[in-house]
Design an enzyme around this catalytic site. Sequence first.
Site, PDB file in Angstrom:
ATOM      1  N   GLU A  83       0.851  -1.181   0.000  1.00 42.96           N
ATOM      2  CA  GLU A  83       0.000   0.000   0.000  1.00 42.96           C
ATOM      3  C   GLU A  83       0.889   1.234   0.000  1.00 42.96           C
ATOM      4  O   GLU A  83       0.420   2.338  -0.174  1.00 42.96           O
ATOM      5  CB  GLU A  83      -0.894  -0.031   1.257  1.00 42.96           C
ATOM      6  CG  GLU A  83      -2.083   0.910   1.241  1.00 42.96           C
ATOM      7  CD  GLU A  83      -1.710   2.337   1.621  1.00 42.96           C
ATOM      8  OE1 GLU A  83      -2.100   3.264   0.880  1.00 42.96           O
ATOM      9  OE2 GLU A  83      -1.051   2.538   2.635  1.00 42.96           O
ATOM     10  N   CYS A 115      -4.717  -2.900   2.175  1.00 41.33           N
ATOM     11  CA  CYS A 115      -4.033  -4.009   2.875  1.00 41.33           C
ATOM     12  C   CYS A 115      -4.252  -5.360   2.207  1.00 41.33           C
ATOM     13  O   CYS A 115      -3.792  -6.386   2.716  1.00 41.33           O
ATOM     14  CB  CYS A 115      -4.517  -4.085   4.322  1.00 41.33           C
ATOM     15  SG  CYS A 115      -4.303  -2.551   5.211  1.00 41.33           S
ATOM     16  N   HIS A 238      -6.837 -10.181   9.608  1.00 40.78           N
ATOM     17  CA  HIS A 238      -6.027  -8.979   9.358  1.00 40.78           C
ATOM     18  C   HIS A 238      -5.945  -8.203  10.679  1.00 40.78           C
ATOM     19  O   HIS A 238      -6.965  -7.996  11.340  1.00 40.78           O
ATOM     20  CB  HIS A 238      -6.681  -8.131   8.256  1.00 40.78           C
ATOM     21  CG  HIS A 238      -6.065  -6.769   8.128  1.00 40.78           C
ATOM     22  ND1 HIS A 238      -4.728  -6.595   7.900  1.00 40.78           N
ATOM     23  CD2 HIS A 238      -6.591  -5.519   8.235  1.00 40.78           C
ATOM     24  CE1 HIS A 238      -4.456  -5.292   7.848  1.00 40.78           C
ATOM     25  NE2 HIS A 238      -5.574  -4.622   8.060  1.00 40.78           N
TER      26      HIS A 238
HETATM   27  N1  CAA Z   1      -8.247   1.650  29.325  1.00 40.90           N
HETATM   28  C1  CAA Z   1      -8.632   0.580  28.601  1.00 40.90           C
HETATM   29  N2  CAA Z   1      -9.352   0.722  27.453  1.00 40.90           N
HETATM   30  C2  CAA Z   1      -9.665   1.954  27.017  1.00 40.90           C
HETATM   31  C3  CAA Z   1      -9.299   3.115  27.749  1.00 40.90           C
HETATM   32  C4  CAA Z   1      -8.558   2.926  28.964  1.00 40.90           C
HETATM   33  N3  CAA Z   1      -8.152   3.957  29.696  1.00 40.90           N
HETATM   34  N4  CAA Z   1      -9.736   4.190  27.080  1.00 40.90           N
HETATM   35  C5  CAA Z   1     -10.383   3.745  25.989  1.00 40.90           C
HETATM   36  N5  CAA Z   1     -10.336   2.397  25.949  1.00 40.90           N
HETATM   37  C6  CAA Z   1     -10.852   1.491  24.916  1.00 40.90           C
HETATM   38  C7  CAA Z   1     -12.183   1.911  24.321  1.00 40.90           C
HETATM   39  O1  CAA Z   1     -13.255   1.480  25.146  1.00 40.90           O
HETATM   40  C8  CAA Z   1     -12.139   1.215  22.989  1.00 40.90           C
HETATM   41  O2  CAA Z   1     -12.438  -0.155  23.159  1.00 40.90           O
HETATM   42  P1  CAA Z   1     -13.584  -0.853  22.250  1.00 40.90           P
HETATM   43  O3  CAA Z   1     -13.171  -0.645  20.809  1.00 40.90           O
HETATM   44  O4  CAA Z   1     -13.553  -2.283  22.673  1.00 40.90           O
HETATM   45  O5  CAA Z   1     -14.847  -0.143  22.565  1.00 40.90           O
HETATM   46  C9  CAA Z   1     -10.662   1.266  22.607  1.00 40.90           C
HETATM   47  O6  CAA Z   1      -9.962   1.586  23.796  1.00 40.90           O
HETATM   48  C10 CAA Z   1     -10.331   2.327  21.560  1.00 40.90           C
HETATM   49  O7  CAA Z   1     -10.905   3.525  21.981  1.00 40.90           O
HETATM   50  P2  CAA Z   1     -11.577   4.508  20.913  1.00 40.90           P
HETATM   51  O8  CAA Z   1     -12.502   3.754  20.008  1.00 40.90           O
HETATM   52  O9  CAA Z   1     -12.093   5.681  21.644  1.00 40.90           O
HETATM   53  O10 CAA Z   1     -10.284   4.907  20.091  1.00 40.90           O
HETATM   54  P3  CAA Z   1     -10.103   6.038  19.014  1.00 40.90           P
HETATM   55  O11 CAA Z   1     -11.383   6.464  18.431  1.00 40.90           O
HETATM   56  O12 CAA Z   1      -9.218   7.067  19.584  1.00 40.90           O
HETATM   57  O13 CAA Z   1      -9.269   5.265  17.888  1.00 40.90           O
HETATM   58  C11 CAA Z   1      -9.256   3.792  16.013  1.00 40.90           C
HETATM   59  C12 CAA Z   1      -9.438   3.926  17.529  1.00 40.90           C
HETATM   60  C13 CAA Z   1     -10.494   4.344  15.300  1.00 40.90           C
HETATM   61  C14 CAA Z   1      -9.073   2.333  15.660  1.00 40.90           C
HETATM   62  C15 CAA Z   1      -8.005   4.606  15.577  1.00 40.90           C
HETATM   63  O14 CAA Z   1      -6.871   4.109  16.217  1.00 40.90           O
HETATM   64  C16 CAA Z   1      -7.783   4.604  14.081  1.00 40.90           C
HETATM   65  O15 CAA Z   1      -8.366   5.395  13.351  1.00 40.90           O
HETATM   66  N6  CAA Z   1      -6.875   3.706  13.581  1.00 40.90           N
HETATM   67  C17 CAA Z   1      -6.579   3.595  12.145  1.00 40.90           C
HETATM   68  C18 CAA Z   1      -7.683   2.899  11.382  1.00 40.90           C
HETATM   69  C19 CAA Z   1      -7.763   1.415  11.642  1.00 40.90           C
HETATM   70  O16 CAA Z   1      -6.806   0.765  12.058  1.00 40.90           O
HETATM   71  N7  CAA Z   1      -8.929   0.821  11.324  1.00 40.90           N
HETATM   72  C20 CAA Z   1      -9.125  -0.605  11.488  1.00 40.90           C
HETATM   73  C21 CAA Z   1     -10.128  -1.145  10.497  1.00 40.90           C
HETATM   74  S1  CAA Z   1      -9.611  -0.713   8.834  1.00 40.90           S
HETATM   75  C22 CAA Z   1      -8.366  -1.835   8.492  1.00 40.90           C
HETATM   76  O17 CAA Z   1      -8.197  -2.815   9.144  1.00 40.90           O
HETATM   77  C23 CAA Z   1      -7.443  -1.526   7.337  1.00 40.90           C
HETATM   78  C24 CAA Z   1      -6.160  -1.032   7.891  1.00 40.90           C
HETATM   79  O18 CAA Z   1      -5.251  -1.802   8.156  1.00 40.90           O
HETATM   80  C25 CAA Z   1      -6.025   0.409   8.140  1.00 40.90           C
END
Ligand code: CAA
Length: 396
Positions: A83, A115, A238
């Site tokens: 990618e 990916c 993945h």
């Molecule tokens: N202790 C323990 N857990 C905690 C916590 C704490 N203090 N604070 C938050 N959490 C948990 C939340 O409850 C949440 O858990 P769940 O998903 O089980 O509900 C987890 O931590 C993540 O919290 P948020 O959802 O609030 O996190 P975020 O919105 O800041 O970001 C994300 C998460 C959207 C994945 C972000 O990291 C992101 O955009 N990543 C890139 C995109 C990605 O990887 N997407 C995956 C699917 S797409 C794909 O797979 C293709 C690819 O490779 C990119």
Amino acid sequence: MTIPIGIDCIALAAPQGYLDLTDLAEARGVPPGKYVEGLGVRRMAVAQPWEDPVALAANAASRLLSDPSIDRARIGLCIVGTETAVDHSKPIAAWLHGLLGLPQPARAYDARHACFGGTAGLLTAIDWIASGSARGRTALVVCSDIARYELRSPGEPTQGAGAVALLISERPRLLAIEAGTSGSYSRNVDDFWRPLDRKEALVDGQLSVQCYLDALGGAYSEWKKVAPAGALARRCYHVPYGKMARKAHRHARRIDGLTDQEADDSFAAEVAPSLLLPAEVGNVYTGSLYFAVASLLRAEAAVLEGQRVGLFSYGSGCTAEFFAGRVAEGAAALCAGLDLAQPLSSRRRYSIAEYEAIRAADTQPDHAWRGSGDARPGEFAFVGLEAGARRYLQAR
Ligand code: CAA
């Protein structure tokens, strides 16, 4: 009887340094639990300028080809899934062909779909062999990527880097893939993309998670309709970050009729061993699923010989595939000799200041880079541009 075709050998490569996610959490003022338990990430590999996707691919492939049982003269197809290509036109496969001295009568190109490119390469290689076009030759499939999101964005803790090289052959020594019975899923979505002028991906994070799960649901349901009956002993998903595999497993097992509690109870046995190596490098885009496969075989090949494993590949945008394979008899002894995790064994933990300096250097145009950095003897390195063309060398 049909001859089995699949993954005969695997080798990994990773940059020399990584960031510990507890350090990143502290620097960003986030509770470490959010990254470590919430996202399920421990370390993410950080690539220096000389460790570009071509150099990483060459390091994984050259490690694979150092296995004395592999005859590089028999390779007739080389596909690189990526990618994060370094040129809009020239494929990584062309550099790889030259750096590794692959045979001239070979087809070499890159496969691209976020990916999914590595899986596109793997399934194409299997079809190429099954169709008879290979005429007894083998295929080299390499997945190589550097996952970058903007600093201080939600995606930052889900970066990573690395490469996986796979040799695909008849009578594979590691994992025979069940050809012709995969479940596919595609649709047009804007969950994750990377405009041509950017190194960092743009992502709608929550939407991307939902798209991944929708695609898994579609591909898995389709696979269940067309695949031979029989249980899966393990599942590799993945892995953009560890928690995503947990969500995926719950989603797939719901389709099987399990309650969420039952799915969670089966996670430690069915999925966790595949997450050990991904947790060392972070997201490797095209390579993430195959880091998971390597992790599973390294941890459990001895108990899995003869058993069936499910694989799920997701490419944003999106396309996805669920398919299965059977672990070969003798895979455990081969894995022990391959020492799959060796490239991860002597890495350096970068400080936040070092990580941010590396990322600042990343914003420089490629012609600003000169030299092979700290490449170790035997490793390939990007050494800069000459007359506008990228140059590589193998460090002595
Ligand atoms: N202790 C323990 N857990 C905690 C916590 C704490 N203090 N604070 C938050 N959490 C948990 C939340 O409850 C949440 O858990 P769940 O998903 O089980 O509900 C987890 O931590 C993540 O919290 P948020 O959802 O609030 O996190 P975020 O919105 O800041 O970001 C994300 C998460 C959207 C994945 C972000 O990291 C992101 O955009 N990543 C890139 C995109 C990605 O990887 N997407 C995956 C699917 S797409 C794909 O797979 C293709 C690819 O490779 C990119």
